[in-house]
Design a protein around this motif. Structure first.
Motif, PDB file in Angstrom:
ATOM      1  N   VAL A 383       0.869  -1.181   0.000  1.00  0.00           N
ATOM      2  CA  VAL A 383       0.000   0.000   0.000  1.00  0.00           C
ATOM      3  C   VAL A 383       0.908   1.234   0.000  1.00  0.00           C
ATOM      4  O   VAL A 383       1.659   1.456   0.948  1.00  0.00           O
ATOM      5  CB  VAL A 383      -0.940   0.012   1.218  1.00  0.00           C
ATOM      6  N   LYS A 384       0.795   2.032  -1.065  1.00  0.00           N
ATOM      7  CA  LYS A 384       1.671   3.189  -1.237  1.00  0.00           C
ATOM      8  C   LYS A 384       0.828   4.445  -1.393  1.00  0.00           C
ATOM      9  O   LYS A 384      -0.108   4.486  -2.188  1.00  0.00           O
ATOM     10  CB  LYS A 384       2.559   2.996  -2.467  1.00  0.00           C
ATOM     11  N   ASP A 385       1.151   5.478  -0.591  1.00  0.00           N
ATOM     12  CA  ASP A 385       0.403   6.737  -0.677  1.00  0.00           C
ATOM     13  C   ASP A 385       1.365   7.909  -0.861  1.00  0.00           C
ATOM     14  O   ASP A 385       2.578   7.775  -0.736  1.00  0.00           O
ATOM     15  CB  ASP A 385      -0.458   6.933   0.570  1.00  0.00           C
ATOM     16  N   LYS A 386       0.799   9.081  -1.134  1.00  0.00           N
ATOM     17  CA  LYS A 386       1.555  10.325  -1.294  1.00  0.00           C
ATOM     18  C   LYS A 386       1.128  11.320  -0.224  1.00  0.00           C
ATOM     19  O   LYS A 386       0.934  12.514  -0.488  1.00  0.00           O
ATOM     20  CB  LYS A 386       1.299  10.920  -2.693  1.00  0.00           C
ATOM     21  N   GLY A 387       1.007  10.806   1.005  1.00  0.00           N
ATOM     22  CA  GLY A 387       0.483  11.624   2.097  1.00  0.00           C
ATOM     23  C   GLY A 387       1.551  12.361   2.867  1.00  0.00           C
ATOM     24  O   GLY A 387       2.641  12.655   2.370  1.00  0.00           O
ATOM     25  N   ILE A 388       1.228  12.629   4.135  1.00  0.00           N
ATOM     26  CA  ILE A 388       2.101  13.456   4.977  1.00  0.00           C
ATOM     27  C   ILE A 388       3.362  12.722   5.403  1.00  0.00           C
ATOM     28  O   ILE A 388       4.329  13.332   5.855  1.00  0.00           O
ATOM     29  CB  ILE A 388       1.338  13.938   6.229  1.00  0.00           C
ATOM     30  N   GLU A 394      10.596   8.790  14.061  1.00  0.00           N
ATOM     31  CA  GLU A 394       9.407   8.234  14.705  1.00  0.00           C
ATOM     32  C   GLU A 394       8.983   6.905  14.085  1.00  0.00           C
ATOM     33  O   GLU A 394       8.083   6.237  14.613  1.00  0.00           O
ATOM     34  CB  GLU A 394       8.249   9.238  14.602  1.00  0.00           C
ATOM     35  N   LEU A 395       9.639   6.512  12.998  1.00  0.00           N
ATOM     36  CA  LEU A 395       9.255   5.292  12.279  1.00  0.00           C
ATOM     37  C   LEU A 395       9.314   4.036  13.142  1.00  0.00           C
ATOM     38  O   LEU A 395       8.443   3.164  13.036  1.00  0.00           O
ATOM     39  CB  LEU A 395      10.129   5.137  11.030  1.00  0.00           C
ATOM     40  N   PRO A 396      10.321   3.881  14.038  1.00  0.00           N
ATOM     41  CA  PRO A 396      10.369   2.650  14.857  1.00  0.00           C
ATOM     42  C   PRO A 396       9.221   2.509  15.847  1.00  0.00           C
ATOM     43  O   PRO A 396       9.030   1.421  16.405  1.00  0.00           O
ATOM     44  CB  PRO A 396      11.715   2.776  15.600  1.00  0.00           C
ATOM     45  N   TYR A 397       8.437   3.578  16.086  1.00  0.00           N
ATOM     46  CA  TYR A 397       7.428   3.539  17.144  1.00  0.00           C
ATOM     47  C   TYR A 397       5.999   3.457  16.618  1.00  0.00           C
ATOM     48  O   TYR A 397       5.053   3.498  17.423  1.00  0.00           O
ATOM     49  CB  TYR A 397       7.560   4.787  18.024  1.00  0.00           C
ATOM     50  N   ILE A 398       5.823   3.364  15.320  1.00  0.00           N
ATOM     51  CA  ILE A 398       4.465   3.440  14.771  1.00  0.00           C
ATOM     52  C   ILE A 398       3.604   2.237  15.149  1.00  0.00           C
ATOM     53  O   ILE A 398       2.375   2.308  15.060  1.00  0.00           O
ATOM     54  CB  ILE A 398       4.501   3.594  13.235  1.00  0.00           C
ATOM     55  N   PHE A 399       4.224   1.135  15.570  1.00  0.00           N
ATOM     56  CA  PHE A 399       3.454  -0.054  15.946  1.00  0.00           C
ATOM     57  C   PHE A 399       3.220  -0.137  17.457  1.00  0.00           C
ATOM     58  O   PHE A 399       2.677  -1.127  17.940  1.00  0.00           O
ATOM     59  CB  PHE A 399       4.137  -1.325  15.460  1.00  0.00           C
ATOM     60  N   SER A 436       9.095   5.226   5.017  1.00  0.00           N
ATOM     61  CA  SER A 436       8.435   6.511   4.840  1.00  0.00           C
ATOM     62  C   SER A 436       9.417   7.643   5.081  1.00  0.00           C
ATOM     63  O   SER A 436      10.488   7.459   5.676  1.00  0.00           O
ATOM     64  CB  SER A 436       7.250   6.632   5.805  1.00  0.00           C
ATOM     65  N   SER A 437       9.038   8.809   4.625  1.00  0.00           N
ATOM     66  CA  SER A 437       9.752  10.037   4.934  1.00  0.00           C
ATOM     67  C   SER A 437       8.726  11.157   4.979  1.00  0.00           C
ATOM     68  O   SER A 437       7.712  11.133   4.266  1.00  0.00           O
ATOM     69  CB  SER A 437      10.828  10.340   3.887  1.00  0.00           C
ATOM     70  N   LYS A 438       8.980  12.129   5.828  1.00  0.00           N
ATOM     71  CA  LYS A 438       8.005  13.182   6.079  1.00  0.00           C
ATOM     72  C   LYS A 438       7.704  13.966   4.796  1.00  0.00           C
ATOM     73  O   LYS A 438       8.615  14.342   4.055  1.00  0.00           O
ATOM     74  CB  LYS A 438       8.532  14.121   7.162  1.00  0.00           C
ATOM     75  N   ALA A 439       6.412  14.173   4.532  1.00  0.00           N
ATOM     76  CA  ALA A 439       5.895  14.953   3.395  1.00  0.00           C
ATOM     77  C   ALA A 439       6.089  14.276   2.045  1.00  0.00           C
ATOM     78  O   ALA A 439       5.833  14.885   1.014  1.00  0.00           O
ATOM     79  CB  ALA A 439       6.526  16.351   3.380  1.00  0.00           C
ATOM     80  N   MET A 444       3.666   0.686   2.917  1.00  0.00           N
ATOM     81  CA  MET A 444       3.472  -0.413   3.866  1.00  0.00           C
ATOM     82  C   MET A 444       3.466  -1.721   3.093  1.00  0.00           C
ATOM     83  O   MET A 444       2.679  -1.886   2.152  1.00  0.00           O
ATOM     84  CB  MET A 444       2.157  -0.266   4.624  1.00  0.00           C
ATOM     85  N   GLU A 445       4.343  -2.640   3.497  1.00  0.00           N
ATOM     86  CA  GLU A 445       4.442  -3.937   2.808  1.00  0.00           C
ATOM     87  C   GLU A 445       4.075  -5.047   3.794  1.00  0.00           C
ATOM     88  O   GLU A 445       4.682  -5.194   4.845  1.00  0.00           O
ATOM     89  CB  GLU A 445       5.867  -4.148   2.286  1.00  0.00           C
TER      90      GLU A 445
END
Length: 452
Positions: A383-388, A394-399, A436-439, A444-445
């Motif tokens: 799932v690939k988006d062009k969002g924020i 902060e990537l290690p803490y998203i779960f 991911s990267s900001k902006a 998500m795989e």
């Protein structure tokens, strides 16, 4: 039994067995040699006496002098000379020598015989046309005295060796086990109050270094788990307390004085809205806890993941009518069996829906690429988006439960969707990877093993 005592007992038993075998070998070898040597001594005496008694040469006096000077008399030494022309060795005689021994001397020209501690050595001697049997007997002084001395010496040496071995085994076991005992002592200091304590890794012992490293890694995981649990409880308390506070505050304000019908209706609507939020959060927490189990209570069936993906797309489009979801099936495998997985349809539907809805929500309904592919072992959902996007730090803490990115303040959410997705995918022996990267957007795989 302590390991140290086992080491001492093992080493002592091992070396004791070696000492006994070695001492026994020496004792019996020397004992056997003493027999052979004593027989030779008797044989020399028999030859010497034959020359002295049966020959008249001028060298006889020299032989007598040699015997007197160098051949000491043995205990109970006896010399017997038998003239075979005058004596029938096959008949019973008053001699204390067995007839079989005499016959062996006559046939083999030399023979040896032992009766208790008395040794016999006999030779057949020919002189001036006559045959004689010369027999010398004596007690084996070397066997009765020297062998006893050797036995006592070996016994004392064995006792001393055992004491030395016990000391060496004790010293060795203590030296070997000392680092382990230090590790045990440090481990006893660890509790829930100081999970940040780590064992010192010894550098001179590879096995113990590996053990302490493994234990420290386990402490790292435990500390992380405890911290996660603390944060979960703290965040859960906060998330549940906020709507409760609103409900109680709204009720207190409403009941403070008489109000109009419209004001009561508005107040009840506010209370109902906050109660609905509380209900959703409570159910989400309960479901998150349930997905943390090992999955044995769940019903798994064989299902087609492409059909599930299509159903997810339709569900998300109903919730977000403005969403733009592009379903990419360009990388589908030729073999449809590679799209079959063992799983729970409802749980997988929920997990994948969370990811797709997040992509739609945080991209403000811009195009979301929803792709399905397969490798030899896994079904792969991307799932690939062009969002924020998500800030890199902060990537290690998203779960983590209730974690929300620093750039999501303008978006409604509880921080439970991704932890729930991870738990569900783990129940299916799969994995979720986020980049991911900001902006710039997020990818998500999700990988789920293909059904065998």
């Amino acid at each position: 039994m302590k390991t140290q005592n086992k080491i001492i007992l093992f080493l002592t038993s091992l070396f004791l067995a070696y000492i006994l075998v070695f001492s026994g070998f020496i004792f019996f070898s020397i004992s056997d040699y003493s027999y052979t040597d004593f027989y030779k001594r008797l044989e020399i005496r028999a030859i010497t006496m034959a020359k002295i008694e049966l020959e008249d040469d001028q060298d006889i006096n020299v032989v007598k002098e040699i015997r007197q000077d160098f051949l000491e008399e043995l205990p109970n030494e006896k010399i017997t000379i038998i003239d075979l022309q005058q004596f029938d060795i096959h008949s019973k005689s008053n001699l204390s020598i067995p007839v079989s021994f005499l016959e062996e001397i006559e046939n083999l020209k030399r023979a040896y015989y032992k009766n208790k501690n008395t040794f016999y050595s006999g030779i057949k001697y020919h002189n001036r046309g006559k045959d004689y049997l010369v027999i010398v007997s004596a007690e084996n002084y070397y066997n009765t005295h020297h062998i006893v001395y050797l036995r006592n010496l070996l016994f004392i040496a064995s006792l001393i060796s055992i004491l030395i071995i016990i000391f060496i085994a004790w010293f060795f076991s203590r030296r070997v086990l000392r680092p382990l005992q230090m590790i045990i002592g440090d481990m006893k200091k660890i509790s829930t109050e100081n999970l940040n304590f780590r064992l010192k890794e010894p550098q001179d012992n590879e096995e113990l270094r590996s053990l302490t490293s493994t234990f420290n890694n386990m402490l790292n995981r435990l500390e992380t788990s405890f911290e996660t649990q603390k944060n979960f409880i703290s965040n859960a308390s906060h998330e549940l307390n906020t709507p409760l506070t609103s409900i109680i505050g709204e009720a207190d304000v409403t009941l403070a004085k008489e109000r109009s019908k419209e004001e009561y209706i508005l107040s009840l609507k506010n209370i109902l809205e906050d109660a609905g939020k509380l209900d959703k959060k409570t159910k989400a927490l309960l479901f998150l806890a349930q997905t943390g189990y090992d999955g044995k209570a769940q019903t798994f069936i064989s299902l087609r993941i492409d059909e599930l993906v299509i159903d997810v797309k339709e569900t998300v489009e109903k919730i977000y009518p403005e969403a733009v979801i592009h379903l990419d099936f360009d990388s589908l495998p030729e073999n449809p069996d590679k799209l079959t997985v063992n799983g729970n349809t409802q749980l997988l539907h929920l997990a994948i829906s969370n990811v797709v809805m997040n992509a739609c929500k945080y991209s403000k309904n811009r195009k979301v690429n929803f792709a399905l592919a397969a490798s030899d072992k896994n079904v792969i959902i991307t799932v690939k988006d062009k969002g924020i996007g998500i800030p890199e730090n902060e990537l290690p803490y998203i779960f983590d439960p209730f974690f929300r990115g620093s750039n999501t303040e303008n978006f409604h959410g509880y921080g439970i969707g991704l932890p729930l997705t991870r738990n569900v995918i783990k129940m299916h022996n799969g994995s979720v990877i986020a980049t991911s990267s900001k902006a710039e957007g997020t990818i998500m795989e999700i990988k789920i093993p293909i059904a065998p």
